[in-house]
Design a protein around this motif. Structure first.
Motif, short mmCIF file in Angstrom:
data_model
loop_
_atom_site.label_atom_id
_atom_site.label_comp_id
_atom_site.label_asym_id
_atom_site.label_seq_id
_atom_site.Cartn_x
_atom_site.Cartn_y
_atom_site.Cartn_z
N UNK A 230 -18.43 -2.28 1.85
CA UNK A 230 -18.73 -1.87 3.22
C UNK A 230 -17.90 -2.67 4.22
N UNK A 231 -17.78 -3.99 3.98
CA UNK A 231 -16.99 -4.83 4.90
C UNK A 231 -15.51 -4.44 4.86
N UNK A 232 -15.00 -4.16 3.66
CA UNK A 232 -13.59 -3.76 3.54
C UNK A 232 -13.34 -2.45 4.28
N UNK A 233 -14.27 -1.49 4.16
CA UNK A 233 -14.13 -0.22 4.86
C UNK A 233 -14.14 -0.42 6.36
N UNK A 234 -15.00 -1.34 6.85
CA UNK A 234 -15.05 -1.62 8.29
C UNK A 234 -13.74 -2.23 8.77
N UNK A 235 -13.18 -3.15 8.00
CA UNK A 235 -11.88 -3.75 8.37
C UNK A 235 -10.80 -2.67 8.43
N UNK A 236 -10.80 -1.79 7.44
CA UNK A 236 -9.78 -0.75 7.40
C UNK A 236 -9.90 0.19 8.60
N UNK A 237 -11.14 0.50 9.00
CA UNK A 237 -11.33 1.36 10.17
C UNK A 237 -10.83 0.69 11.45
N UNK A 238 -10.94 -0.64 11.50
CA UNK A 238 -10.56 -1.36 12.72
C UNK A 238 -9.06 -1.54 12.85
N UNK A 239 -8.36 -1.67 11.72
CA UNK A 239 -6.94 -2.01 11.77
C UNK A 239 -6.09 -0.97 12.52
N UNK B 82 -10.61 -11.19 12.39
CA UNK B 82 -10.83 -10.34 11.23
C UNK B 82 -9.74 -9.29 11.07
N UNK B 83 -9.32 -8.70 12.20
CA UNK B 83 -8.24 -7.71 12.14
C UNK B 83 -6.93 -8.39 11.77
N UNK B 84 -6.72 -9.59 12.29
CA UNK B 84 -5.48 -10.32 11.99
C UNK B 84 -5.41 -10.65 10.50
N UNK B 85 -6.55 -11.04 9.93
CA UNK B 85 -6.61 -11.31 8.48
C UNK B 85 -6.21 -10.07 7.69
N UNK B 86 -6.78 -8.92 8.07
CA UNK B 86 -6.50 -7.68 7.33
C UNK B 86 -5.03 -7.30 7.44
N UNK B 87 -4.48 -7.37 8.65
CA UNK B 87 -3.06 -7.05 8.83
C UNK B 87 -2.19 -8.01 8.03
N UNK B 88 -2.58 -9.29 8.00
CA UNK B 88 -1.77 -10.30 7.30
C UNK B 88 -1.69 -10.02 5.81
N UNK B 89 -2.83 -9.74 5.17
CA UNK B 89 -2.76 -9.51 3.73
C UNK B 89 -2.06 -8.18 3.42
N UNK B 90 -2.25 -7.17 4.26
CA UNK B 90 -1.57 -5.88 4.04
C UNK B 90 -0.07 -6.01 4.25
N UNK B 91 0.36 -7.06 4.98
CA UNK B 91 1.80 -7.27 5.21
C UNK B 91 2.54 -7.64 3.93
N UNK B 92 1.80 -8.02 2.88
CA UNK B 92 2.45 -8.36 1.61
C UNK B 92 3.06 -7.14 0.94
N UNK B 93 2.59 -5.94 1.27
CA UNK B 93 3.09 -4.72 0.63
C UNK B 93 4.13 -4.04 1.51
N UNK B 94 5.30 -3.77 0.95
CA UNK B 94 6.31 -3.02 1.69
C UNK B 94 6.37 -1.56 1.25
N UNK B 95 5.35 -1.12 0.50
CA UNK B 95 5.22 0.30 0.14
C UNK B 95 3.89 0.80 0.68
N UNK B 96 3.82 2.09 0.99
CA UNK B 96 2.58 2.67 1.50
C UNK B 96 1.51 2.67 0.41
N UNK B 97 0.30 2.29 0.78
CA UNK B 97 -0.82 2.24 -0.15
C UNK B 97 -1.84 3.31 0.23
N UNK B 98 -2.37 4.01 -0.76
CA UNK B 98 -3.41 4.99 -0.49
C UNK B 98 -4.70 4.27 -0.15
N UNK B 99 -5.64 5.00 0.44
CA UNK B 99 -6.86 4.38 0.97
C UNK B 99 -7.61 3.57 -0.08
#
Length: 709
Positions: free
Chosen positions: A255-264, A222-239
């Protein structure tokens, strides 16, 4: 001064500290700022941060005629008189000469400077001249390493800690990932991990790469999935943008998205920018993209579409070049040529400095015979516009032929024909075919829609064609009444523009509709008038200065820089070298830095070196030319020759000197007008003020105790 290698976390440390600071913090990356331009940059950025657009206060600081250092001193005095102080962070301080930094620090005692630098000889020089002891962020000591490893569930003796510190450079990012890897795959034994790494690698860089790859591969899915999709952006994204992106890309609930973000963040794969946002570390993004591709089922395309939707909303809320560049690449990756063509045919789009990113996409759309003829024609129109803009007629001509062939096939309307005809008329000027150009111009005139807007655009293009044909006086005569018309459209007159800067003029514009195109077109006509008059050896009054203001209002940065350079040449020609320097420092450098116009950096800095030499600052001029030397090999032939000519001129001025500075005497009525309006781009400089005279800011103090500090 904070010193550390790239990747040590210096900028992130400062960003986090700034969140908790109880005074304003101004961050400036000085990597591409010449040292002599630093005072003007610091003054502008700190003044905006501290006082915003308060003209009453800024009027006491930004005195016309004061040198950049004098203006910085006035800013420092103003901050002190308010019982305040300010933090200024200068990143990449090692790129500056120590003498320039010392002058900056000495002139501004109310500013508390924080320098970020990379190790090297420059740091030793800064330490000696500024009399400071740098803090080093060179990686953790063994005690910190062992504590971090213990927190990760590992065991290590001193020898193992020393080995892992050596293999990772002791940089926190790699130490933490090494701890994760040891705990997961080596039963917590750091010594076993070190032995394995030493068998695989011989250098710190390779060891860091192995640690990173294996740490990523071992993340929970689950963490790997989140890191992978966030890797598409080369600019900082706000929460909020990150959450929206994760929700859509991974089909999660809020709720699930917030949990993934807390884990990353626990994975150590993110860069944190205080409250400004988060971004996957650049070293991890390639791994993330590869994993996304391996997932199949169009996972990458779905994530790109989700990111595109987030960026469209984000860019409307908080525009930046980085976001625009990412948006263009996403449109291209998703094959949305039609949207890209709409972008590329907007004149102002070409001003944003992102054409290199979109050009290959336009070439692909133009050459794709499966595309609709309309889409192909407008893609070609965008390419031809840029060709003509850069003077590359050879590239434009075959594209114009394809446009004509598409028109001959039928099915396209009058707007498409006008687009081809206008550009073909300009391309024909290169062959000197006066009669052919005039015949086509008459044909275009007969096909124009019944609107004043279309007629004004046509008249400008006809004047531009006359100018390119060498008929300079005719071009000036054609464009002069057009200038008056555009002023009327904007509800302005040249008189009200004199002495006012762009923000003041903006407040005077009608608010009932978008005037961006008219602002740009007025600037274009003023610029063409100035060029046409100049070619005949005649003056153009304030046309170029006013063009600068209207390009600023139209947010056309590349044209602003180009006209700014012409204005600098005007000042140099009449021996007003101080004025030329002010234009570069106060108008051109801020635009290049703020908009990231990298293609302009070398030519503007070379011009700046020449101006410094004319001002008598030969050491700074020679140093600037020396710093530009490594760029020479990457320039085109004409650019390289121009740079060498400028270098010879700098050397000639150093050896033999140059003309004396022109002294301007301002008529009293005009001086009162400028003073009443608060000044602007065209504001003349005052005569030198005696140190014991009353300061002209109105404080009633002596100049030496006020703005003369």
């Amino acid at each position: 001064m904070l010193v550390g290698h790239s990747g040590a976390g210096k900028t992130a440390w400062v960003a986090e500290a700034a969140v908790h600071a109880n005074t304003p913090v101004t961050y400036i990356d000085v990597a591409d700022i010449p040292g002599t331009a630093l005072p003007a940059t610091v003054t502008r950025e700190v003044a905006a941060r501290m006082f915003g657009r308060s003209h009453g206060i800024l009027g006491e600081i930004l005195l016309p005629g004061a040198s950049p250092l004098e203006t910085l001193g006035a800013l420092s005095a103003q901050i002190k008189s308010a019982g305040r102080y300010a933090h200024v962070v200068l990143d990449n301080a090692h790129a500056l000469e120590a003498g320039h930094l010392r002058a900056l620090v000495e002139r501004a005692p109310s500013l508390r400077f924080f320098l970020i630098a990379q190790p090297g000889p420059a740091v030793a020089e800064l330490t000696a001249i500024l009399k400071i002891e740098p803090e080093t962020l060179g990686g953790w000591e063994e005690d910190t390493v062992v504590a971090a490893l213990a927190d990760a569930g590992c065991s290590a003796d001193y020898s193992a800690c020393e080995r892992i510190a050596r293999l990772t450079g002791a940089l926190p990012f790699y130490v933490l990932n090494a701890g994760t890897l040891a705990a997961r795959e080596y039963g917590g034994s750091v010594a076993a991990l070190c032995a394995d790494l030493e068998r695989q690698t011989q250098t710190v860089e390779l060891a860091q790469e192995v640690i990173l790859r294996r740490a990523f591969d071992g993340l929970p899915e689950k963490e790997k999935e989140a890191v992978s999709v966030l890797s598409l952006s080369d600019v900082a994204l706000v929460k909020d943008d990150v959450l929206a992106f994760l929700e859509t890309a991974l089909e999660l609930s809020k709720r699930e998205a917030a949990a993934r973000l807390r884990a990353v963040p626990r994975s150590g794969m993110l860069e944190l920018f205080g409250n400004a946002g988060v971004k996957v570390h650049d070293a991890v993004r390639l791994l993330g993209r590869a994993h996304l591709l391996d997932r199949g089922n169009n996972a990458e395309e779905a994530a790109q579409q989700a990111l595109l939707e987030v960026m469209v909303r984000s860019i409307r809320r908080d525009w930046s070049i980085g976001k625009l560049s990412l948006l263009i690449r996403l449109f291209g990756a998703l094959g949305q040529s039609r949207v890209l063509v709409q972008f590329a045919t907007d004149e102002l789009f070409h001003e944003m400095g992102v054409w290199p990113e979109i050009e290959p996409l336009m070439v692909a759309a133009a050459n794709d015979e499966e595309q609709e003829p309309e889409t192909r024609l407008w893609a070609l129109d965008a390419l031809v516009f840029n060709d003509l803009r850069e003077g590359d007629v050879e590239a434009a001509l075959p594209r114009l032929e394809i446009m004509k062939a598409l028109l001959d096939e039928g099915g396209l309307g009058p707007q498409e024909w006008l687009a081809w005809a206008m550009k073909n008329m300009l391309a024909m000027t290169e062959s000197g075919d006066v009669e052919g150009v005039l015949v086509l111009a008459d044909e275009v005139k007969g096909q124009l829609p019944d609107s004043e807007e279309h007629r004004r655009v046509f008249r400008y293009n006809r004047a531009l064609a006359l100018f390119k044909l060498g008929r300079h006086s005719l071009a000036a005569d054609e464009v002069e009444p057009l200038i008056e018309e555009y002023y009327g459209v904007l509800g302005l007159t040249p008189d009200v523009v004199i002495g006012r800067n762009a923000p003041e003029i903006r407040r005077m514009l009608p608010k009932d509709h978008d005037l961006t195109d008219d602002l740009k077109h007025l600037a274009d006509t003023l610029d063409l008038f100035a060029q046409a008059r100049g070619r005949d050896g005649l003056t153009s009054g304030l046309a170029r200065i006013h063009a600068l203001k209207f390009y600023d209002l139209a947010q056309a940065p590349q044209s602003l820089v180009r006209v700014g350079q012409d204005l600098v040449d005007d000042f140099v020609a009449r021996h007003d070298f101080i004025g030329a320097r002010e234009v570069i420092e106060r108008n051109i450098f801020p635009i290049i830095q703020g908009m990231g116009l990298v293609s302009w950096v070398v030519p503007v800095r070379a011009q700046y070196a020449v101006v410094l030499a004319y001002c008598g600052d030969h050491q700074a001029a020679s140093a600037e030319m020396e710093r530009l030397l490594p760029y020479e090999a990457g320039l085109s032939g004409p650019q390289r020759e121009e740079l060498r000519g400028q270098r010879r001129l700098v050397d000639h001025l150093r050896r033999f000197g140059g003309p004396t500075q022109f002294e301007l005497t301002v008529p009293q009525p005009l001086k009162k007008l400028f003073d009443a309006r608060g000044g602007g781009t065209a504001l003349p400089r005052r005569k030198k003020i005696g140190r014991n005279e009353t300061c002209p800011c109105g404080s009633e103090r002596k100049y030496k105790h006020c703005h003369g500090r």
